[in-house]
Write an enzyme that holds these catalytic residues in place. Structure first.
Site, PDB file in Angstrom:
ATOM      1  N   ALA A  75       0.821  -1.217   0.000  1.00 32.55           N
ATOM      2  CA  ALA A  75       0.000   0.000   0.000  1.00 32.55           C
ATOM      3  C   ALA A  75       0.853   1.265   0.000  1.00 32.55           C
ATOM      4  CB  ALA A  75      -0.906  -0.001   1.228  1.00 32.55           C
ATOM      5  N   CYS A  82      11.600  -1.365   7.767  1.00 32.95           N
ATOM      6  CA  CYS A  82      13.054  -1.552   7.886  1.00 32.95           C
ATOM      7  C   CYS A  82      13.788  -0.713   6.852  1.00 32.95           C
ATOM      8  CB  CYS A  82      13.385  -3.039   7.730  1.00 32.95           C
ATOM      9  SG  CYS A  82      15.137  -3.376   7.742  1.00 32.95           S
ATOM     10  N   HIS A 134      43.652 -15.472  14.606  1.00 33.40           N
ATOM     11  CA  HIS A 134      44.354 -14.594  15.542  1.00 33.40           C
ATOM     12  C   HIS A 134      45.051 -13.480  14.777  1.00 33.40           C
ATOM     13  CE1 HIS A 134      46.546 -13.277  19.033  1.00 33.40           C
ATOM     14  NE2 HIS A 134      47.654 -13.279  18.297  1.00 33.40           N
TER      15      HIS A 134
HETATM   16  C1  LIG Z   1      13.966   3.094  13.793  1.00 28.86           C
HETATM   17  C2  LIG Z   1      13.940   1.578  13.641  1.00 28.86           C
HETATM   18  C3  LIG Z   1      15.120   0.883  13.518  1.00 28.86           C
HETATM   19  C4  LIG Z   1      15.097  -0.499  13.363  1.00 28.86           C
HETATM   20  N1  LIG Z   1      16.294  -1.159  13.252  1.00 28.86           N
HETATM   21  C5  LIG Z   1      16.312  -2.493  13.115  1.00 28.86           C
HETATM   22  C6  LIG Z   1      17.542  -3.187  12.966  1.00 28.86           C
HETATM   23  O1  LIG Z   1      18.619  -2.590  12.965  1.00 28.86           O
HETATM   24  N2  LIG Z   1      17.505  -4.530  12.828  1.00 28.86           N
HETATM   25  C7  LIG Z   1      16.327  -5.221  12.820  1.00 28.86           C
HETATM   26  O2  LIG Z   1      16.350  -6.442  12.697  1.00 28.86           O
HETATM   27  N3  LIG Z   1      15.145  -4.590  12.960  1.00 28.86           N
HETATM   28  C8  LIG Z   1      15.112  -3.245  13.104  1.00 28.86           C
HETATM   29  N4  LIG Z   1      13.911  -2.598  13.210  1.00 28.86           N
HETATM   30  C9  LIG Z   1      12.678  -3.399  13.199  1.00 28.86           C
HETATM   31  C10 LIG Z   1      12.279  -3.767  11.757  1.00 28.86           C
HETATM   32  O3  LIG Z   1      12.157  -2.576  11.005  1.00 28.86           O
HETATM   33  C11 LIG Z   1      10.963  -4.528  11.745  1.00 28.86           C
HETATM   34  O4  LIG Z   1      11.050  -5.636  12.613  1.00 28.86           O
HETATM   35  C12 LIG Z   1      10.653  -5.027  10.340  1.00 28.86           C
HETATM   36  O5  LIG Z   1      10.518  -3.933   9.469  1.00 28.86           O
HETATM   37  C13 LIG Z   1       9.364  -5.854  10.333  1.00 28.86           C
HETATM   38  O6  LIG Z   1       9.112  -6.289   9.035  1.00 28.86           O
HETATM   39  P1  LIG Z   1       7.642  -6.663   8.555  1.00 28.86           P
HETATM   40  O7  LIG Z   1       7.823  -7.193   7.164  1.00 28.86           O
HETATM   41  O8  LIG Z   1       6.954  -7.493   9.546  1.00 28.86           O
HETATM   42  O9  LIG Z   1       6.833  -5.281   8.526  1.00 28.86           O
HETATM   43  P2  LIG Z   1       7.087  -3.846   7.897  1.00 28.86           P
HETATM   44  O10 LIG Z   1       8.500  -3.624   7.579  1.00 28.86           O
HETATM   45  O11 LIG Z   1       6.414  -2.878   8.789  1.00 28.86           O
HETATM   46  O12 LIG Z   1       6.327  -3.903   6.491  1.00 28.86           O
HETATM   47  C14 LIG Z   1       4.952  -4.043   6.375  1.00 28.86           C
HETATM   48  C15 LIG Z   1       4.521  -3.490   5.048  1.00 28.86           C
HETATM   49  O13 LIG Z   1       3.162  -3.827   4.846  1.00 28.86           O
HETATM   50  C16 LIG Z   1       2.493  -2.740   4.242  1.00 28.86           C
HETATM   51  N5  LIG Z   1       1.068  -2.897   4.531  1.00 28.86           N
HETATM   52  C17 LIG Z   1       0.453  -2.876   5.740  1.00 28.86           C
HETATM   53  N6  LIG Z   1      -0.867  -3.137   5.611  1.00 28.86           N
HETATM   54  C18 LIG Z   1      -1.081  -3.329   4.289  1.00 28.86           C
HETATM   55  C19 LIG Z   1      -2.247  -3.637   3.528  1.00 28.86           C
HETATM   56  N7  LIG Z   1      -3.421  -3.814   4.092  1.00 28.86           N
HETATM   57  N8  LIG Z   1      -2.101  -3.761   2.177  1.00 28.86           N
HETATM   58  C20 LIG Z   1      -0.890  -3.593   1.578  1.00 28.86           C
HETATM   59  N9  LIG Z   1       0.232  -3.306   2.246  1.00 28.86           N
HETATM   60  C21 LIG Z   1       0.137  -3.183   3.589  1.00 28.86           C
HETATM   61  C22 LIG Z   1       3.131  -1.512   4.875  1.00 28.86           C
HETATM   62  O14 LIG Z   1       2.946  -0.385   4.047  1.00 28.86           O
HETATM   63  C23 LIG Z   1       4.585  -1.968   4.972  1.00 28.86           C
HETATM   64  O15 LIG Z   1       5.308  -1.581   3.819  1.00 28.86           O
HETATM   65  C24 LIG Z   1      13.878  -1.206  13.336  1.00 28.86           C
HETATM   66  C25 LIG Z   1      12.673  -0.514  13.447  1.00 28.86           C
HETATM   67  C26 LIG Z   1      12.690   0.872  13.594  1.00 28.86           C
HETATM   68  C27 LIG Z   1      11.397   1.606  13.683  1.00 28.86           C
END
Ligand SMILES: Cc1cc2nc3c(=O)[nH]c(=O)nc-3n(C[C@H](O)[C@H](O)[C@H](O)COP(=O)(O)OP(=O)(O)OC[C@H]3O[C@@H](n4cnc5c(N)ncnc54)[C@H](O)[C@@H]3O)c2cc1C
Ligand SMILES: NC(=O)c1ccc[n+]([C@@H]2O[C@H](COP(=O)([O-])OP(=O)(O)OC[C@H]3O[C@@H](n4cnc5c(N)ncnc54)[C@H](O)[C@@H]3O)[C@@H](O)[C@H]2O)c1
Length: 475
Positions: free
Chosen positions: A35, A42, A457
């Site tokens: 979306a 991430c 090492h």
């Molecule tokens: C500042 C910050 C730093 C971070 N640093 C790290 C790190 O260094 N290492 C690490 O491992 N993790 C880190 N994280 C955590 C990591 O970003 C998340 O754990 C990861 O992004 C989760 O992935 P995901 O695919 O579950 O969800 P997301 O990355 O949140 O992606 C979900 C996607 O689904 C889309 N979406 C939602 N609902 C719908 C819908 N109904 N229809 C279509 N699309 C939809 C959204 O637009 C989004 O693009 C960090 C988080 C933050 C906020």
């Protein structure tokens, strides 16, 4: 029955991306619905821009440590930086990685459906775009909708003076004095960035101790190195009851139990880093009779199948932050791969005990498995002994050569079997060093076997080598 796709994934974050890549390698015809931004949190607002800011600001910190550089025989003149240049480094990296990720999906023949996806009954998804709605059928559906920042009630976010990590990663300005609410991952990483770039930080943590989720020994040394000597004032056992944006930002601090206001702070800006909540509203879950838990997380079993009244719903899966199991990018991706393996008929579960985590501060913090108090609790409940060993960076040749000797590694293990229960590292390159312990836990390699593995090492990896050797001697 024939379907438009073998697999449709809702959400193209790291979780959805990992699932899509593995699905293609297993021969599944796959579509991914997004979306907003390809790459999700991430890539666009999380790991990637924050690590770019940490890399640049970390370099500034290092170059400003004149005394430390002098011990290596280096003298530098004035060190200066441009905020905009650092912000651009993060922005450019986001664009590059988002482009690479999108291309990798396209190249593999995965259809990208731009719009909002919603479950519309069994094996059916609707996609809403600005130009209309379409329905696609899929043998299997994965929900990977991710999470958004949680802002406690009473805190007003204007995105300029009071903001979350969504805005902080853009580094639009450098306030002279910034309050950071929360001392978790985001609070720690951004206090590292802001102090390196010359801002004064006040950190407010609701619990009685900073970094409450880390192993207590690690939190202690991290506080000694990352907080105390820096321009950071801390308030523990205090909640930000009310925050009003503006100039100044006004913060009412209160006692978490009585909710009585104890102090009022006036600062230039405030970063709210109090955790994240699942993005699981309006996903059509009711069309298949699924309810989220109280906090909005989608209930799943160990295979990542979505649960309805505790029982798996056929062909519906959920992964990543939306499930709240372990809110990390690589965990989301591992969960996606696990789902695809189960779809392919190879039963698989996620071993969370073996998934490492890191905070990319300078120096870094990393861990895998249990903290020592949790390991001891488990040992008492299940009747097995628990031991731990500690080794220090100050005894490591490479760390001494680098002049970076603040650091500790701690391995928690069962002396009866040699099984590793947890490993925690604070120190230079801790985020890379932890992988060896993570692999050992995943493969059930015990400390006696690890003690015979040969380490290069002089490297920092010898910090763990020494810990494994010491652990192997404990009866
Ligand atoms: C500042 C910050 C730093 C971070 N640093 C790290 C790190 O260094 N290492 C690490 O491992 N993790 C880190 N994280 C955590 C990591 O970003 C998340 O754990 C990861 O992004 C989760 O992935 P995901 O695919 O579950 O969800 P997301 O990355 O949140 O992606 C979900 C996607 O689904 C889309 N979406 C939602 N609902 C719908 C819908 N109904 N229809 C279509 N699309 C939809 C959204 O637009 C989004 O693009 C960090 C988080 C933050 C906020
Ligand atoms: N390096 C990484 O892997 C990395 C980096 C950043 C974010 N993340 C992910 O993003 C998620 C969110 O990060 P985060 O730092 O926002 O959350 P967090 O859960 O790590 O920490 C939140 C902290 O805020 C405190 N808190 C909550 N409400 C409060 C209040 N009203 N007043 C004062 N303190 C309060 C909590 O006690 C806790 O210590 C994490 O769970 C993590 O999984 C990971």
């Amino acid at each position: 029955m024939s379907f438009d796709y073998d697999l449709v994934i809702i959400g193209a974050g790291v979780g959805g991306h990992g699932a899509a890549l593995h699905a293609v390698s297993c021969g599944l015809k796959t579509a991914i619905i997004e979306a907003a931004d390809m790459g999700g949190t991430c890539v666009n607002r999380g790991c990637i821009p924050s690590k770019a800011l940490l890399a640049a600001s970390g370099r500034v910190r290092e170059l400003k440590q004149a005394h430390h550089l002098q011990t290596l025989g280096i003298q530098l003149g004035q060190v200066s930086f441009e905020r905009g240049g650092i912000a651009n480094h993060a922005k450019n990296l986001v664009q590059k990685i988002r482009g690479d990720l999108t291309n990798s999906i396209k190249r593999l023949g995965v259809d990208i459906l731009v719009g909002r996806g919603k479950v519309a009954g069994n094996q059916k998804v609707t996609v809403t775009t600005p130009t209309g709605e379409k329905t696609v059928t899929a043998e299997n559906i994965i929900i990977a909708s991710g999470s958004i920042p949680w802002v406690p009630p009473g805190i007003e976010v204007d995105g300029k003076t009071v903001f979350t990590s969504d805005q902080a990663v853009q580094l639009d300005w450098l306030p002279d004095w910034i309050a950071i609410i929360g001392s978790g991952y985001i609070g720690l990483e951004f206090s590292d960035i802001y102090t390196a770039l010359g801002c004064e930080v006040t950190m407010i943590e609701a619990l009685d101790q900073l970094m409450p989720t880390f192993d207590p020994d690690i939190a202690k040394i991290a506080q000694r190195v990352l907080i105390t000597p820096r321009d950071i004032e801390t308030h523990t056992g205090k909640i930000a009851k009310k925050i009003t944006p503006g100039s100044p930002v006004v913060i009412e601090l209160a006692d978490p139990k009585t909710k009585e206001v104890t102090e009022i702070l006036e600062v230039d800006a405030c970063l709210v880093a109090t955790g994240r909540i699942p993005a699981t509203k309006d996903l059509g879950l009711e069309t298949v009779g699924v309810e989220t838990d109280q906090r909005g997380f989608i209930p799943v079993n160990d295979q990542m199948a979505v649960l309805k009244n505790g029982k798996p719903v056929k062909n519906l899966w959920a992964i990543g932050d939306a499930t709240g199991k372990m809110m990390l990018a690589h965990a989301a991706s591992a969960q996606g791969i696990t789902v695809v393996e189960n779809i392919a008929g190879r039963s698989r579960t996620v071993n969370y005990r073996s998934i490492p985590a890191a905070a990319f501060t300078h120096p870094e913090i990393s861990f895998v498995g249990l903290t020592e108090p949790d390991a001891k609790k488990l040992g008492e409940a299940e009747g097995f002994p628990v031991s731990s060993v500690r080794t220090y960076f100050k005894g490591n040749s490479k760390a001494l050569a680098e002049g970076e000797t603040d650091g500790i590694a701690k391995v928690i293990f069962r002396p009866d079997t040699g099984e590793i229960l947890g490993t925690h590292i604070f120190g230079l390159h801790a985020s890379d060093l932890i992988q060896e312990a993570a692999n050992a836990i995943a493969k059930n390699t015990n400390v006696k076997e690890l003690a015979f593995m040969v380490h290069t090492h002089p490297t920092l990896s010898e910090v763990l080598d020494e810990a494994f050797k010491r652990a192997a001697e404990v009866e």
